[in-house]
Design an enzyme around this catalytic site. Sequence first.
Site, PDB file in Angstrom:
ATOM      1  N   ASP A 173       0.885  -1.172   0.000  1.00  0.00           N
ATOM      2  CA  ASP A 173       0.000   0.000   0.000  1.00  0.00           C
ATOM      3  C   ASP A 173       0.917   1.214   0.000  1.00  0.00           C
ATOM      4  O   ASP A 173       1.628   1.453   0.987  1.00  0.00           O
ATOM      5  CB  ASP A 173      -0.894  -0.034   1.248  1.00  0.00           C
ATOM      6  N   TYR A 198     -12.302  14.588 -14.479  1.00  0.00           N
ATOM      7  CA  TYR A 198     -10.975  14.105 -14.082  1.00  0.00           C
ATOM      8  C   TYR A 198     -10.514  14.835 -12.813  1.00  0.00           C
ATOM      9  O   TYR A 198      -9.824  14.282 -11.975  1.00  0.00           O
ATOM     10  CB  TYR A 198      -9.974  14.274 -15.231  1.00  0.00           C
ATOM     11  N   LYS A 244      -1.923  14.455 -11.334  1.00  0.00           N
ATOM     12  CA  LYS A 244      -1.052  14.118 -12.484  1.00  0.00           C
ATOM     13  C   LYS A 244      -0.108  15.286 -12.815  1.00  0.00           C
ATOM     14  O   LYS A 244       1.015  15.059 -13.251  1.00  0.00           O
ATOM     15  CB  LYS A 244      -1.893  13.747 -13.711  1.00  0.00           C
ATOM     16  N   ILE A 278      -7.927   4.376 -21.746  1.00  0.00           N
ATOM     17  CA  ILE A 278      -7.951   2.918 -21.959  1.00  0.00           C
ATOM     18  C   ILE A 278      -8.876   2.334 -20.898  1.00  0.00           C
ATOM     19  O   ILE A 278      -8.789   2.718 -19.721  1.00  0.00           O
ATOM     20  CB  ILE A 278      -6.527   2.316 -21.784  1.00  0.00           C
ATOM     21  N   LYS A 279      -9.721   1.388 -21.299  1.00  0.00           N
ATOM     22  CA  LYS A 279     -10.682   0.814 -20.348  1.00  0.00           C
ATOM     23  C   LYS A 279      -9.959  -0.092 -19.338  1.00  0.00           C
ATOM     24  O   LYS A 279      -9.468  -1.158 -19.688  1.00  0.00           O
ATOM     25  CB  LYS A 279     -11.719   0.002 -21.135  1.00  0.00           C
ATOM     26  N   LEU A 291      -9.701  -0.891 -14.696  1.00  0.00           N
ATOM     27  CA  LEU A 291     -10.409  -0.756 -13.417  1.00  0.00           C
ATOM     28  C   LEU A 291     -10.394   0.700 -12.938  1.00  0.00           C
ATOM     29  O   LEU A 291     -11.430   1.262 -12.564  1.00  0.00           O
ATOM     30  CB  LEU A 291      -9.709  -1.651 -12.392  1.00  0.00           C
ATOM     31  N   ALA A 292      -9.210   1.317 -12.948  1.00  0.00           N
ATOM     32  CA  ALA A 292      -9.089   2.700 -12.469  1.00  0.00           C
ATOM     33  C   ALA A 292      -9.936   3.643 -13.327  1.00  0.00           C
ATOM     34  O   ALA A 292     -10.602   4.537 -12.811  1.00  0.00           O
ATOM     35  CB  ALA A 292      -7.625   3.140 -12.486  1.00  0.00           C
TER      36      ALA A 292
END
Length: 262
Positions: free
Chosen positions: A64, A155, A162, A191-192, A194-195
Amino acid sequence: MKLVEGKKALIFGLANNRSIAWGIAQALHEHGAELGFSYGIPQLERRVKPLAEQLGVGFVEMCDVTKDADIDAVFAKAADHFGQIDILVHSVAFAKQEDLSGRFVDTSRDGFAMAMDISAYSLVAMAQRARPLMANGGSIMSLTYYGSEKVMPHYNVMGVAKAALEASTRYLAADLGPEGIRVNAISAGPIKTLAAAGIAGFRKMLAYAESKNPLRRNVDQDEVGRTALWLASDLSSGVTGEVIYVDAGYHILGMPDAVGEE
Ligand code: NAD
């Protein structure tokens, strides 16, 4: 010709076979690198272990990145396992769901701090620990998005994180350059993954980008993987402190919608 034969790479941020980290892992593996994986939460172990087996990866550790003790532990284990490392991939980001919808102005102090800690500071924390393991030089890279420079719908706080990540890339590149360590970021198009699924309206973003991108398509994990391979290899030996776009050209457009055409 194998581009990273014999090099050792530590990859953070593998969640499943849709992760950008998986595209990078496959490209580095194909070109002869020895890999180590780290994933963020215990529930991901059952997804990451089979991927590791697929590529014969024996180093798989949970970390983590909000916990210094976790980061210390994974780098200590990497030192035992690999001795030196040559490549560090940071493919980690997180923001609260409520901060990836609605308006940026509503971001909470807590949400802001959490996004910055996980998505930007963690690169600095990793670079600190990677440095002593890169006595022969190395290549550090992270993943960013154009929302750092321009306002993108929803975003929000991740765009700010970022921006910090990209600035950190430049400061780290200046600090670590004299030691032969290069630090770069790859700015991927949508891009597809999880995040990405956490960003409100992401499917619409994908469709929009596909119709406007100069290449008239979206990019995929493999294309990001091949750019990561280039950054990891000696082919990019003169490149540091850069943000490299793998976005089918979206960022060059000043006015994506055609106007003035009869
Ligand atoms: P992903 O969900 O597969 O990867 C994100 C990773 O971050 C996951 O493995 C998750 O476990 C990890 N993570 C989150 N919090 C963590 C913590 N506290 N400690 C350790 N790990 C933690 O999604 P992805 O799209 O492959 O994201 C990888 C990187 O690419 C991110 O930095 C993301 O912002 C960036 N990126 C993604 C896109 C996109 O459209 N998918 C575009 C540009 C940049």
